[in-house]
Design a protein around this motif. Structure first.
Motif, PDB file in Angstrom:
ATOM      1  N   GLY A  40       0.789  -1.223   0.000  1.00  0.00           N
ATOM      2  CA  GLY A  40       0.000   0.000   0.000  1.00  0.00           C
ATOM      3  C   GLY A  40       0.822   1.274   0.000  1.00  0.00           C
ATOM      4  O   GLY A  40       2.042   1.278   0.183  1.00  0.00           O
ATOM      5  N   PHE A  41       0.115   2.370  -0.192  1.00  0.00           N
ATOM      6  CA  PHE A  41       0.731   3.683  -0.333  1.00  0.00           C
ATOM      7  C   PHE A  41       1.309   4.200   0.982  1.00  0.00           C
ATOM      8  O   PHE A  41       2.423   4.724   1.011  1.00  0.00           O
ATOM      9  CB  PHE A  41      -0.316   4.668  -0.877  1.00  0.00           C
ATOM     10  CG  PHE A  41       0.192   6.058  -1.046  1.00  0.00           C
ATOM     11  CD1 PHE A  41       0.926   6.405  -2.157  1.00  0.00           C
ATOM     12  CD2 PHE A  41      -0.059   7.029  -0.089  1.00  0.00           C
ATOM     13  CE1 PHE A  41       1.412   7.693  -2.315  1.00  0.00           C
ATOM     14  CE2 PHE A  41       0.415   8.322  -0.236  1.00  0.00           C
ATOM     15  CZ  PHE A  41       1.147   8.650  -1.358  1.00  0.00           C
ATOM     16  N   ILE A  42       0.579   4.080   2.069  1.00  0.00           N
ATOM     17  CA  ILE A  42       0.999   4.681   3.343  1.00  0.00           C
ATOM     18  C   ILE A  42       2.297   4.064   3.860  1.00  0.00           C
ATOM     19  O   ILE A  42       3.240   4.796   4.179  1.00  0.00           O
ATOM     20  CB  ILE A  42      -0.141   4.623   4.374  1.00  0.00           C
ATOM     21  CG1 ILE A  42      -1.321   5.482   3.874  1.00  0.00           C
ATOM     22  CG2 ILE A  42       0.330   5.102   5.742  1.00  0.00           C
ATOM     23  CD1 ILE A  42      -2.591   5.329   4.668  1.00  0.00           C
ATOM     24  N   GLN A  73      -3.520   0.517  -2.886  1.00  0.00           N
ATOM     25  CA  GLN A  73      -4.102   0.128  -1.602  1.00  0.00           C
ATOM     26  C   GLN A  73      -3.419  -1.101  -1.034  1.00  0.00           C
ATOM     27  O   GLN A  73      -3.016  -1.999  -1.760  1.00  0.00           O
ATOM     28  CB  GLN A  73      -5.590  -0.167  -1.756  1.00  0.00           C
ATOM     29  CG  GLN A  73      -6.415   1.059  -1.961  1.00  0.00           C
ATOM     30  CD  GLN A  73      -7.894   0.752  -1.842  1.00  0.00           C
ATOM     31  OE1 GLN A  73      -8.309  -0.398  -1.819  1.00  0.00           O
ATOM     32  NE2 GLN A  73      -8.694   1.795  -1.768  1.00  0.00           N
ATOM     33  N   GLY A  74      -3.302  -1.088   0.270  1.00  0.00           N
ATOM     34  CA  GLY A  74      -2.801  -2.221   1.033  1.00  0.00           C
ATOM     35  C   GLY A  74      -3.724  -2.421   2.210  1.00  0.00           C
ATOM     36  O   GLY A  74      -4.822  -1.856   2.269  1.00  0.00           O
ATOM     37  N   PRO A  75      -3.307  -3.187   3.195  1.00  0.00           N
ATOM     38  CA  PRO A  75      -4.166  -3.456   4.355  1.00  0.00           C
ATOM     39  C   PRO A  75      -4.562  -2.187   5.116  1.00  0.00           C
ATOM     40  O   PRO A  75      -5.707  -2.071   5.555  1.00  0.00           O
ATOM     41  CB  PRO A  75      -3.305  -4.360   5.235  1.00  0.00           C
ATOM     42  CG  PRO A  75      -2.224  -4.882   4.363  1.00  0.00           C
ATOM     43  CD  PRO A  75      -2.056  -3.926   3.250  1.00  0.00           C
ATOM     44  N   ILE A  76      -3.665  -1.250   5.268  1.00  0.00           N
ATOM     45  CA  ILE A  76      -3.985  -0.022   6.017  1.00  0.00           C
ATOM     46  C   ILE A  76      -4.982   0.833   5.246  1.00  0.00           C
ATOM     47  O   ILE A  76      -5.954   1.345   5.809  1.00  0.00           O
ATOM     48  CB  ILE A  76      -2.700   0.784   6.315  1.00  0.00           C
ATOM     49  CG1 ILE A  76      -1.782  -0.029   7.226  1.00  0.00           C
ATOM     50  CG2 ILE A  76      -3.045   2.125   6.938  1.00  0.00           C
ATOM     51  CD1 ILE A  76      -0.424   0.603   7.442  1.00  0.00           C
ATOM     52  N   GLU A  77      -4.771   0.982   3.960  1.00  0.00           N
ATOM     53  CA  GLU A  77      -5.641   1.841   3.143  1.00  0.00           C
ATOM     54  C   GLU A  77      -7.061   1.289   3.050  1.00  0.00           C
ATOM     55  O   GLU A  77      -8.013   2.059   2.907  1.00  0.00           O
ATOM     56  CB  GLU A  77      -5.059   2.003   1.732  1.00  0.00           C
ATOM     57  CG  GLU A  77      -3.780   2.807   1.682  1.00  0.00           C
ATOM     58  CD  GLU A  77      -2.537   1.997   2.054  1.00  0.00           C
ATOM     59  OE1 GLU A  77      -1.472   2.602   2.177  1.00  0.00           O
ATOM     60  OE2 GLU A  77      -2.632   0.756   2.220  1.00  0.00           O
ATOM     61  N   ARG A  78      -7.219  -0.014   3.172  1.00  0.00           N
ATOM     62  CA  ARG A  78      -8.568  -0.603   3.083  1.00  0.00           C
ATOM     63  C   ARG A  78      -9.414  -0.266   4.301  1.00  0.00           C
ATOM     64  O   ARG A  78     -10.628  -0.444   4.290  1.00  0.00           O
ATOM     65  CB  ARG A  78      -8.448  -2.113   2.892  1.00  0.00           C
ATOM     66  CG  ARG A  78      -7.950  -2.460   1.505  1.00  0.00           C
ATOM     67  CD  ARG A  78      -8.003  -3.949   1.212  1.00  0.00           C
ATOM     68  NE  ARG A  78      -7.357  -4.215  -0.049  1.00  0.00           N
ATOM     69  CZ  ARG A  78      -6.111  -4.634  -0.202  1.00  0.00           C
ATOM     70  NH1 ARG A  78      -5.357  -4.876   0.854  1.00  0.00           N
ATOM     71  NH2 ARG A  78      -5.614  -4.850  -1.388  1.00  0.00           N
ATOM     72  N   LEU A  79      -8.773   0.208   5.363  1.00  0.00           N
ATOM     73  CA  LEU A  79      -9.519   0.648   6.551  1.00  0.00           C
ATOM     74  C   LEU A  79     -10.265   1.965   6.312  1.00  0.00           C
ATOM     75  O   LEU A  79     -11.178   2.296   7.050  1.00  0.00           O
ATOM     76  CB  LEU A  79      -8.567   0.825   7.747  1.00  0.00           C
ATOM     77  CG  LEU A  79      -7.827  -0.431   8.207  1.00  0.00           C
ATOM     78  CD1 LEU A  79      -6.806  -0.062   9.276  1.00  0.00           C
ATOM     79  CD2 LEU A  79      -8.803  -1.462   8.712  1.00  0.00           C
ATOM     80  N   PHE A  80      -9.873   2.695   5.290  1.00  0.00           N
ATOM     81  CA  PHE A  80     -10.467   3.999   5.010  1.00  0.00           C
ATOM     82  C   PHE A  80     -11.367   3.886   3.829  1.00  0.00           C
ATOM     83  O   PHE A  80     -11.753   4.628   3.115  1.00  0.00           O
ATOM     84  CB  PHE A  80      -9.376   5.058   4.800  1.00  0.00           C
ATOM     85  CG  PHE A  80      -8.466   5.177   5.975  1.00  0.00           C
ATOM     86  CD1 PHE A  80      -8.860   5.886   7.106  1.00  0.00           C
ATOM     87  CD2 PHE A  80      -7.222   4.567   5.983  1.00  0.00           C
ATOM     88  CE1 PHE A  80      -8.015   5.996   8.193  1.00  0.00           C
ATOM     89  CE2 PHE A  80      -6.378   4.677   7.061  1.00  0.00           C
ATOM     90  CZ  PHE A  80      -6.774   5.382   8.161  1.00  0.00           C
TER      91      PHE A  80
END
Length: 163
Positions: free
Chosen positions: A107-109, A156-163
């Motif tokens: 993911g991006f972050i 997107q990665g695991p963190i971005e899917r939370l948003f």
């Protein structure tokens, strides 16, 4: 005042490196201009289309090439300073880590956190954990700004899917 101070080139050698740099800048300007020509004539607000930024970049590169030619003729190309190879390699490692993280689906972050942390380390900062945290916060702000406000998609990665 010496001849060097008043800018005259009395007997000083022209700088071939400057001419090589200018040729590279001109080649890059030509490539950007060729790409701009291929964008078509689609215009948007006020008649400015998508190629306007490319034409501006090509003009800027051409202007830099002209200035470099003038400096080379005058023999005024500055002598480059020694580079810190460890710093350059650390920054390149940050770019490679960013690419690898995005490619692996991280993911991006997290990718931006790694890039920020390693770039800060390359510039001499030694608080890697703090810099990674700052990178996470900045990555999150950029991600939310681009995806929620501008409706653009970022990896997107695991963190971005939370948003």
């Amino acid at each position: 005042m010496t001849q060097e101070e008043d800018g005259r080139n009395d007997g000083r050698k022209r700088d071939p490196v400057g001419f090589a740099i200018a040729a590279g800048l001109l080649a890059l300007a030509g490539a950007v201009a060729r790409d701009a020509m291929g964008m078509g004539a689609v215009s948007s607000y006020a008649g400015i289309g998508p190629s306007a930024a490319s034409w501006a970049v090509a003009a800027g590169l051409a202007a830099l090439a002209a200035g470099t030619i003038v400096a080379a003729v005058r023999g005024k190309i500055p002598v480059p300073e020694q580079s810190d190879n460890a710093a350059v390699l650390t920054i390149l490692a940050g770019i490679a880590a960013m690419i690898a993280t995005i490619t692996a689906g991280g993911g991006f972050i997290p990718a931006m956190a790694l890039l920020f942390g390693l770039t800060a380390r390359g510039f001499g900062r030694r608080a890697l954990a703090t810099d990674l945290g700052i990178g996470v916060v900045l990555g999150l702000l950029v991600y939310l700004g681009f995806t929620k406000l501008l409706a653009l998609s970022l990896p997107q990665g695991p963190i971005e899917r939370l948003f």
